[in-house]
Design a protein around this motif. Structure first.
Motif, PDB file in Angstrom:
ATOM      1  N   LYS A 176       0.836  -1.212   0.000  1.00 47.92           N
ATOM      2  CA  LYS A 176       0.000   0.000   0.000  1.00 47.92           C
ATOM      3  C   LYS A 176       0.863   1.250   0.000  1.00 47.92           C
ATOM      4  CE  LYS A 176      -4.153  -1.766   2.123  1.00 47.92           C
ATOM      5  NZ  LYS A 176      -3.712  -3.120   2.548  1.00 47.92           N
ATOM      6  N   TRP A 177       0.402   2.249  -0.744  1.00 47.30           N
ATOM      7  CA  TRP A 177       1.107   3.536  -0.788  1.00 47.30           C
ATOM      8  C   TRP A 177       0.553   4.409   0.318  1.00 47.30           C
ATOM      9  CZ3 TRP A 177       5.409   3.962  -3.480  1.00 47.30           C
ATOM     10  CH2 TRP A 177       5.663   2.967  -4.426  1.00 47.30           C
ATOM     11  N   ILE A 178       1.416   4.818   1.233  1.00 47.85           N
ATOM     12  CA  ILE A 178       0.921   5.485   2.437  1.00 47.85           C
ATOM     13  C   ILE A 178       1.737   6.734   2.808  1.00 47.85           C
ATOM     14  CG2 ILE A 178      -0.010   3.363   3.520  1.00 47.85           C
ATOM     15  CD1 ILE A 178       2.889   4.194   5.209  1.00 47.85           C
ATOM     16  N   ASP A 179       1.078   7.602   3.585  1.00 52.82           N
ATOM     17  CA  ASP A 179       1.788   8.720   4.205  1.00 52.82           C
ATOM     18  C   ASP A 179       2.116   8.320   5.644  1.00 52.82           C
ATOM     19  OD1 ASP A 179       2.089  10.836   2.299  1.00 52.82           O
ATOM     20  OD2 ASP A 179      -0.109  10.903   2.228  1.00 52.82           O
ATOM     21  N   ALA A 180       2.904   9.142   6.332  1.00 53.62           N
ATOM     22  CA  ALA A 180       3.225   8.840   7.734  1.00 53.62           C
ATOM     23  C   ALA A 180       1.917   8.816   8.536  1.00 53.62           C
ATOM     24  CB  ALA A 180       4.166   9.911   8.280  1.00 53.62           C
ATOM     25  N   ALA A 181       1.851   7.958   9.538  1.00 53.62           N
ATOM     26  CA  ALA A 181       0.623   7.841  10.338  1.00 53.62           C
ATOM     27  C   ALA A 181       0.254   9.202  10.926  1.00 53.62           C
ATOM     28  CB  ALA A 181       0.831   6.800  11.429  1.00 53.62           C
ATOM     29  N   ASN A 182       1.246   9.999  11.308  1.00 53.83           N
ATOM     30  CA  ASN A 182       0.940  11.313  11.908  1.00 53.83           C
ATOM     31  C   ASN A 182       0.943  12.448  10.869  1.00 53.83           C
ATOM     32  OD1 ASN A 182       3.583  11.693  11.281  1.00 53.83           O
ATOM     33  ND2 ASN A 182       4.312  11.948  13.386  1.00 53.83           N
ATOM     34  N   GLY A 183       1.057  12.077   9.590  1.00 52.73           N
ATOM     35  CA  GLY A 183       0.970  13.087   8.524  1.00 52.73           C
ATOM     36  C   GLY A 183       2.229  13.900   8.276  1.00 52.73           C
ATOM     37  N   ASP A 184       3.316  13.609   8.989  1.00 52.59           N
ATOM     38  CA  ASP A 184       4.540  14.396   8.812  1.00 52.59           C
ATOM     39  C   ASP A 184       5.092  14.268   7.390  1.00 52.59           C
ATOM     40  OD1 ASP A 184       4.431  15.220  11.378  1.00 52.59           O
ATOM     41  OD2 ASP A 184       6.254  14.179  12.067  1.00 52.59           O
ATOM     42  N   LYS A 185       5.706  15.360   6.944  1.00 50.37           N
ATOM     43  CA  LYS A 185       6.332  15.345   5.614  1.00 50.37           C
ATOM     44  C   LYS A 185       7.670  16.083   5.683  1.00 50.37           C
ATOM     45  CE  LYS A 185       2.097  15.285   2.886  1.00 50.37           C
ATOM     46  NZ  LYS A 185       2.069  13.938   2.371  1.00 50.37           N
ATOM     47  N   PHE A 186       8.545  15.803   4.743  1.00 51.30           N
ATOM     48  CA  PHE A 186       9.791  16.571   4.655  1.00 51.30           C
ATOM     49  C   PHE A 186      10.016  17.002   3.199  1.00 51.30           C
ATOM     50  CE2 PHE A 186      12.798  13.515   2.696  1.00 51.30           C
ATOM     51  CZ  PHE A 186      12.090  12.330   2.840  1.00 51.30           C
TER      52      PHE A 186
END
Ligand code: ADP
Length: 499
Positions: A20-30
């Motif tokens: 599965k293509w996912i983002d961080a569980a807490n939504g953090d990005k860099f």
């Protein structure tokens, strides 16, 4: 950017866990920056420790079925994956140019090098033979089989963002393992695109997982990878300091490690060398990828009797080899450094060399008293730095101990074979060495005396998928590529049968 993607879906910013293509569980990005102007390209999922744990668990689950696949099945998967990478080579090269600042033409070479590993491992899968062993006790028969290890964690650097992934991941998956790969924070997009093609090739969910993370969160990802008991093998390419830390952490749970760490390659030009060949070899070894590979020549020793002649041949060839300009221009073959950080390191080495009597020559041979730094070529961006040669270099300068990782060639004179071998070996690093001579006995003698895992004799380019790649001393443990690579990712089981 002046490029239109054939398959825009390859440009993704998410991690890949359990299919599965996912983002961080807490939504953090860099943010990922474009080295040619330091502008933000995009924001990528910034995963932490808990996400990494999930990726490892997904890999462990997948391992239960993937380990049972036949060599032939894995072979076809690898073949499809390599074919899809070949088909997408322009798109992949564009992503590499975008996030690494590598000229597009050079990025195509990197994509090919990355694909070579998958091709090589594919053909090796079905040749993972065991042995039969004559048993001392007559009633027994002993044989061995090679089995996959389980979950392999792979941590890769920014300087070759496709090949560093395929070299590790390709070998591990070919051998029947499942993988959690953490690409470098500077270049996550290539790893994501390569994983998209793995999915398209029919790679089962959880067999390849990509955990993207920022510089700050990488430490947390590393903690989970080194502590989680499902991880059986950690494969790392990067700095010696980080490798030392990961190795020590892995020792606590007896994980196997493959570490490819920093080099400080000597490059020796003996008095009988063909100077044209030696200069060409040096340009390839020193200036390729703007000097940013771990096997780049770092300490260049030239016999005193030919120093002046060699310097002028080198200068002459250097002035004709590289074309500068936009990294998207297909004629351009020299790009910027990967970041402002690299720039600072080079400037520190230049300042040090100037203080200790070195003389700097630009790519046209002009003597320059200093380097204007960022103002050097304003049109080519803030991280652009043209090749430089430093004559009058000596043992007390910083580059003798510290990898330059940039396009600065320090030329040090020597007088005898014994002296140059001693200088060449006077470092903790032991990755690559190079030398040029026409004397056959020197070819053997010096190859054997140099303390490094790889030696290039009369060549400046040694990297190849079929060659065991790796170092000794502080340059790491294990070999990647070649016939030994799959063995690294398997365990030998010996089976004794009573008859
Ligand atoms: P460089 O200075 O060339 O970036 P590093 O050794 O710092 O070399 O980085 C190589 C790879 O190791 C990158 O993917 C980076 O994010 C990762 N890394 C750095 N520190 C850690 C750590 N403590 N745990 C796990 N990975 C790390």
């Amino acid at each position: 950017i002046p490029y239109t993607f054939n398959d825009p879906s390859l440009l993704d910013t998410r991690s890949f866990i359990g299919g599965k293509w996912i983002d961080a569980a807490n939504g953090d990005k860099f943010s990922v920056l474009d080295p040619s102007d330091n502008e933000k390209i995009c924001e990528v999922a910034d995963l932490g420790r808990e996400d990494t744990k999930q990726a490892i668990e997904a890999a462990q689950t997948a391992f239960k079925t993937y380990r049972k696949t036949t060599a032939r099945e894995r072979r076809w998967l690898m073949r499809r994956w390599a074919d899809l990478i070949r088909e997408a080579k322009d798109d992949l090269a564009a992503i590499c140019t975008l996030e690494l600042g590598k000229p597009f033409t050079e990025s195509l070479v990197t994509v090919k090098y990355g694909t070579d590993f998958i091709d090589w491992f594919e053909t090796a899968i079905e040749r993972q033979y065991g042995e039969t062993i004559p048993a001392a006790r007559g009633e027994n028969r002993i044989f061995t089989i090679r089995q996959p290890q389980g979950v392999v964690a792979a941590i890769t650097p920014w300087n070759s963002p496709i090949a560093m992934v395929t070299r590790k991941v390709g070998a591990a998956i070919a051998a029947g393992n499942t993988v959690v790969c953490k690409p470098a924070p500077e270049t996550p997009l290539c790893a994501i695109a390569v994983a998209k093609l793995f999915e398209k090739a029919g790679g089962p969910p959880g067999v390849l997982n990509i955990v993207t993370s920022s510089i700050e969160k990488s430490k947390l990802v590393g903690e989970e990878m080194t502590q989680n008991p499902f991880v059986k093998h950690l494969s790392f390419t990067g700095s010696t300091a980080v490798g030392r830390y990961l190795h020590a952490e892995c020792a606590k749970t007896f994980k196997k490690t493959s570490l490819e760490l920093g080099g400080n390659a000597p490059f020796i030009v003996f008095e009988d060398a063909k100077l044209d060949k030696a200069a060409e070899g040096l340009i390839t070894s020193k200036f390729r990828s703007s000097g940013q590979t771990c096997v780049c020549a770092n300490r260049i020793f030239v016999h005193r009797s030919i120093m002046d002649k060699f310097s002028s041949v080198l200068q002459e060839k250097l002035s004709k080899t590289f074309h500068y300009g936009s990294v998207w221009d297909r004629k351009v073959n020299f790009g910027p450094l990967y970041s402002a950080k690299a720039f600072e390191k080079i400037h520190a080495q230049i300042d040090d060399a100037l203080q200790k009597g070195g003389k700097i020559h630009d790519d046209k041979g002009n003597l320059v008293n200093g380097v204007n730094g960022h103002a050097e070529e304003p049109d080519l961006g803030p991280n652009f730095f043209k090749p430089k040669i430093i004559t009058g270099a000596n043992k007390d300068m910083l580059f003798m101990k510290q990898e330059t990782f940039g396009p600065l060639a320090f030329l040090v004179p020597f007088d005898s074979d014994a002296e140059v071998v001693e200088m060449a070996n006077s470092t903790n690093a032991g990755l690559a060495s190079y030398f040029f001579t026409e004397d056959i006995s020197r070819v053997w003698k010096i190859s054997e005396e140099l303390e490094s895992g790889m030696v290039g004799v009369r060549v400046g380019l040694i990297s190849a998928c079929e060659q065991p790649f790796g170092g000794i001393k502080d340059s790491g443990v294990g070999r990647e590529g070649g016939r030994d690579a799959l063995n690294e990712y398997t365990e030998i089981k010996s089976i004794t049968v009573g008859i």
